[in-house]
Every structure is written in structure tokens, then in C-alpha cells.
Design a protein around this motif. Structure first.
Motif, PDB file in Angstrom:
ATOM      1  N   VAL A  36       0.864  -1.185   0.000  1.00 11.56           N
ATOM      2  CA  VAL A  36       0.000   0.000   0.000  1.00 11.56           C
ATOM      3  C   VAL A  36       0.897   1.230   0.000  1.00 11.56           C
ATOM      4  O   VAL A  36       1.725   1.391   0.891  1.00 11.56           O
ATOM      5  CB  VAL A  36      -0.919   0.019   1.246  1.00 11.56           C
ATOM      6  CG1 VAL A  36      -1.809   1.243   1.236  1.00 11.56           C
ATOM      7  CG2 VAL A  36      -1.758  -1.251   1.315  1.00 11.56           C
ATOM      8  N   ASP A  37       0.737   2.059  -1.012  1.00 13.83           N
ATOM      9  CA  ASP A  37       1.507   3.299  -1.011  1.00 13.83           C
ATOM     10  C   ASP A  37       0.615   4.459  -0.574  1.00 13.83           C
ATOM     11  O   ASP A  37      -0.578   4.288  -0.320  1.00 13.83           O
ATOM     12  CB  ASP A  37       2.160   3.555  -2.375  1.00 13.83           C
ATOM     13  CG  ASP A  37       1.166   3.858  -3.491  1.00 13.83           C
ATOM     14  OD1 ASP A  37      -0.035   4.039  -3.236  1.00 13.83           O
ATOM     15  OD2 ASP A  37       1.616   3.931  -4.647  1.00 13.83           O
ATOM     16  N   GLY A  38       1.222   5.621  -0.464  1.00 16.85           N
ATOM     17  CA  GLY A  38       0.491   6.790  -0.002  1.00 16.85           C
ATOM     18  C   GLY A  38      -0.653   7.180  -0.921  1.00 16.85           C
ATOM     19  O   GLY A  38      -1.677   7.692  -0.461  1.00 16.85           O
ATOM     20  N   ASN A  39      -0.506   6.926  -2.215  1.00 14.93           N
ATOM     21  CA  ASN A  39      -1.592   7.237  -3.143  1.00 14.93           C
ATOM     22  C   ASN A  39      -2.825   6.381  -2.854  1.00 14.93           C
ATOM     23  O   ASN A  39      -3.954   6.877  -2.881  1.00 14.93           O
ATOM     24  CB  ASN A  39      -1.142   7.043  -4.596  1.00 14.93           C
ATOM     25  CG  ASN A  39      -0.153   8.103  -5.017  1.00 14.93           C
ATOM     26  OD1 ASN A  39      -0.389   9.288  -4.828  1.00 14.93           O
ATOM     27  ND2 ASN A  39       0.964   7.681  -5.585  1.00 14.93           N
ATOM     28  N   ALA A  40      -2.599   5.103  -2.569  1.00 17.72           N
ATOM     29  CA  ALA A  40      -3.725   4.219  -2.237  1.00 17.72           C
ATOM     30  C   ALA A  40      -4.369   4.638  -0.913  1.00 17.72           C
ATOM     31  O   ALA A  40      -5.600   4.653  -0.796  1.00 17.72           O
ATOM     32  CB  ALA A  40      -3.250   2.774  -2.164  1.00 17.72           C
ATOM     33  N   LEU A  41      -3.554   4.985   0.073  1.00 19.34           N
ATOM     34  CA  LEU A  41      -4.104   5.425   1.350  1.00 19.34           C
ATOM     35  C   LEU A  41      -4.847   6.748   1.184  1.00 19.34           C
ATOM     36  O   LEU A  41      -5.915   6.953   1.771  1.00 19.34           O
ATOM     37  CB  LEU A  41      -3.004   5.549   2.405  1.00 19.34           C
ATOM     38  CG  LEU A  41      -3.461   5.969   3.802  1.00 19.34           C
ATOM     39  CD1 LEU A  41      -4.554   5.064   4.345  1.00 19.34           C
ATOM     40  CD2 LEU A  41      -2.273   6.006   4.752  1.00 19.34           C
ATOM     41  N   LYS A  43      -6.442   7.734  -1.427  1.00 18.70           N
ATOM     42  CA  LYS A  43      -7.733   7.402  -2.046  1.00 18.70           C
ATOM     43  C   LYS A  43      -8.703   6.882  -0.988  1.00 18.70           C
ATOM     44  O   LYS A  43      -9.888   7.238  -0.985  1.00 18.70           O
ATOM     45  CB  LYS A  43      -7.541   6.378  -3.163  1.00 18.70           C
ATOM     46  CG  LYS A  43      -8.807   6.084  -3.927  1.00 18.70           C
ATOM     47  CD  LYS A  43      -8.548   5.188  -5.129  1.00 18.70           C
ATOM     48  CE  LYS A  43      -9.856   4.974  -5.879  1.00 18.70           C
ATOM     49  NZ  LYS A  43      -9.663   4.248  -7.119  1.00 18.70           N
ATOM     50  N   LEU A  44      -8.204   6.045  -0.078  1.00 20.75           N
ATOM     51  CA  LEU A  44      -9.053   5.565   1.022  1.00 20.75           C
ATOM     52  C   LEU A  44      -9.520   6.732   1.892  1.00 20.75           C
ATOM     53  O   LEU A  44     -10.681   6.777   2.309  1.00 20.75           O
ATOM     54  CB  LEU A  44      -8.313   4.538   1.882  1.00 20.75           C
ATOM     55  CG  LEU A  44      -8.020   3.182   1.263  1.00 20.75           C
ATOM     56  CD1 LEU A  44      -7.244   2.318   2.247  1.00 20.75           C
ATOM     57  CD2 LEU A  44      -9.293   2.489   0.824  1.00 20.75           C
ATOM     58  N   CYS A  45      -8.620   7.653   2.163  1.00 24.60           N
ATOM     59  CA  CYS A  45      -8.980   8.825   2.971  1.00 24.60           C
ATOM     60  C   CYS A  45     -10.149   9.577   2.349  1.00 24.60           C
ATOM     61  O   CYS A  45     -11.053  10.036   3.049  1.00 24.60           O
ATOM     62  CB  CYS A  45      -7.792   9.779   3.106  1.00 24.60           C
ATOM     63  SG  CYS A  45      -6.445   9.173   4.131  1.00 24.60           S
ATOM     64  N   GLN A  46     -10.129   9.686   1.042  1.00 24.35           N
ATOM     65  CA  GLN A  46     -11.147  10.464   0.343  1.00 24.35           C
ATOM     66  C   GLN A  46     -12.438   9.685   0.123  1.00 24.35           C
ATOM     67  O   GLN A  46     -13.523  10.241   0.270  1.00 24.35           O
ATOM     68  CB  GLN A  46     -10.609  10.929  -1.013  1.00 24.35           C
ATOM     69  CG  GLN A  46      -9.463  11.901  -0.882  1.00 24.35           C
ATOM     70  CD  GLN A  46      -8.904  12.263  -2.236  1.00 24.35           C
ATOM     71  OE1 GLN A  46      -8.576  11.406  -3.051  1.00 24.35           O
ATOM     72  NE2 GLN A  46      -8.824  13.559  -2.492  1.00 24.35           N
ATOM     73  N   GLU A  47     -12.317   8.415  -0.246  1.00 25.91           N
ATOM     74  CA  GLU A  47     -13.492   7.657  -0.662  1.00 25.91           C
ATOM     75  C   GLU A  47     -14.024   6.681   0.375  1.00 25.91           C
ATOM     76  O   GLU A  47     -15.225   6.397   0.397  1.00 25.91           O
ATOM     77  CB  GLU A  47     -13.169   6.901  -1.958  1.00 25.91           C
ATOM     78  CG  GLU A  47     -12.839   7.837  -3.116  1.00 25.91           C
ATOM     79  CD  GLU A  47     -12.429   7.098  -4.380  1.00 25.91           C
ATOM     80  OE1 GLU A  47     -12.629   5.867  -4.457  1.00 25.91           O
ATOM     81  OE2 GLU A  47     -11.910   7.761  -5.298  1.00 25.91           O
ATOM     82  N   TYR A  48     -13.149   6.149   1.205  1.00 29.38           N
ATOM     83  CA  TYR A  48     -13.539   5.146   2.201  1.00 29.38           C
ATOM     84  C   TYR A  48     -12.842   5.435   3.527  1.00 29.38           C
ATOM     85  O   TYR A  48     -11.939   4.703   3.934  1.00 29.38           O
ATOM     86  CB  TYR A  48     -13.167   3.740   1.720  1.00 29.38           C
ATOM     87  CG  TYR A  48     -13.753   3.384   0.377  1.00 29.38           C
ATOM     88  CD1 TYR A  48     -15.071   2.957   0.270  1.00 29.38           C
ATOM     89  CD2 TYR A  48     -12.986   3.481  -0.782  1.00 29.38           C
ATOM     90  CE1 TYR A  48     -15.616   2.626  -0.962  1.00 29.38           C
ATOM     91  CE2 TYR A  48     -13.519   3.156  -2.016  1.00 29.38           C
ATOM     92  CZ  TYR A  48     -14.834   2.730  -2.104  1.00 29.38           C
ATOM     93  OH  TYR A  48     -15.365   2.413  -3.321  1.00 29.38           O
TER      94      TYR A  48
END
Length: 123
Positions: A36-41, A43-48
């Protein structure tokens, strides 16, 4: 650290997931040292946000447990009454303010966020 509405079972699952990611990263090829990179995290912050909260909680538990296992002094001092939501908010805010590092491992970015946000008082 209180985990708010999380049950012990959810906390154990988060720690086990973080440990699994950490363990697998130790045997992964050098090209893929994190899942998991920062971009994936981000995205989670924003969407989930609830998923981001679970990831961040597991990462923080793994960081704390690793520090205890290796008797390494902590680089941060979190207050006992912090909720997992607050810690997630700190991590997501860090990602929002530092987009240039989002390609790094998410766990390392969570560690950086809590180091900056919860410094230990000078003794």
C-alpha cells in the motif's frame, strides 16, 4: 490508545493485517517493498474513510509493537485519549499536505505523520 467503537476482534484483525503486510514486505523483491503506497491510502482517505482508519490503526499498532519488540525508543508520544479517527485524520491531513511523497510506502508515511504531529516533550 482507545480505539473508539472498534472491538478487540477488529483491532486484532488490523494488527494481523499490518503484520502480514510487514512480514511479506521482508521477503518481497526489492522492487516491491510495500503493498500500500500513499496514493492508495490517500484514495481511502477520500473515498472510504473507515477503511483508511482501519489501515492507519493497524499501521500505528505495528509501529508501536515493533518499537516494543526491538526495545527502540518511540519517536512520538500519543496521548492516551486519542481516538483512531483522530489518528486517521492526522495521517490523511499529512497526505493532503505532502502530495510529493505519496508514492512512498503508506506505513512509512503514517509513521512520519505521527512523528510530526505527536512529538515527545523534551526531558
Amino acid at each position: 490508545m482507545p480505539l473508539g467503537p472498534f472491538t478487540m476482534k477488529a483491532r486484532i484483525k488490523a494488527v494481523m493485517a499490518a503484520f502480514a503486510v510487514f512480514s511479506c514486505s521482508m521477503i518481497a523483491p526489492l522492487k516491491a517493498q510495500h503493498f500500500v503506497d500513499g496514493n492508495a491510502l490517500w484514495k481511502l482517505c477520500q473515498e472510504y474513510p473507515s477503511h483508511a482508519e482501519h489501515y492507519v490503526s493497524g499501521a500505528v499498532d505495528a509501529i508501536i509493537d515493533t518499537s516494543l519488540i526491538y526495545s527502540a525508543p518511540g519517536q512520538f508520544c500519543m496521548r492516551a485519549n486519542l481516538s483512531s479517527t483522530q489518528v486517521k485524520d492526522v495521517a490523511c491531513k499529512f497526505l493532503a499536505e505532502h502530495p510529493q511523497v505519496r508514492d512512498a510506502a503508506a506505513a512509512k508515511l503514517v509513521h512520519a505523520a505521527i512523528n510530526i504531529s505527536f512529538p515527545c516533550p523534551d526531558h
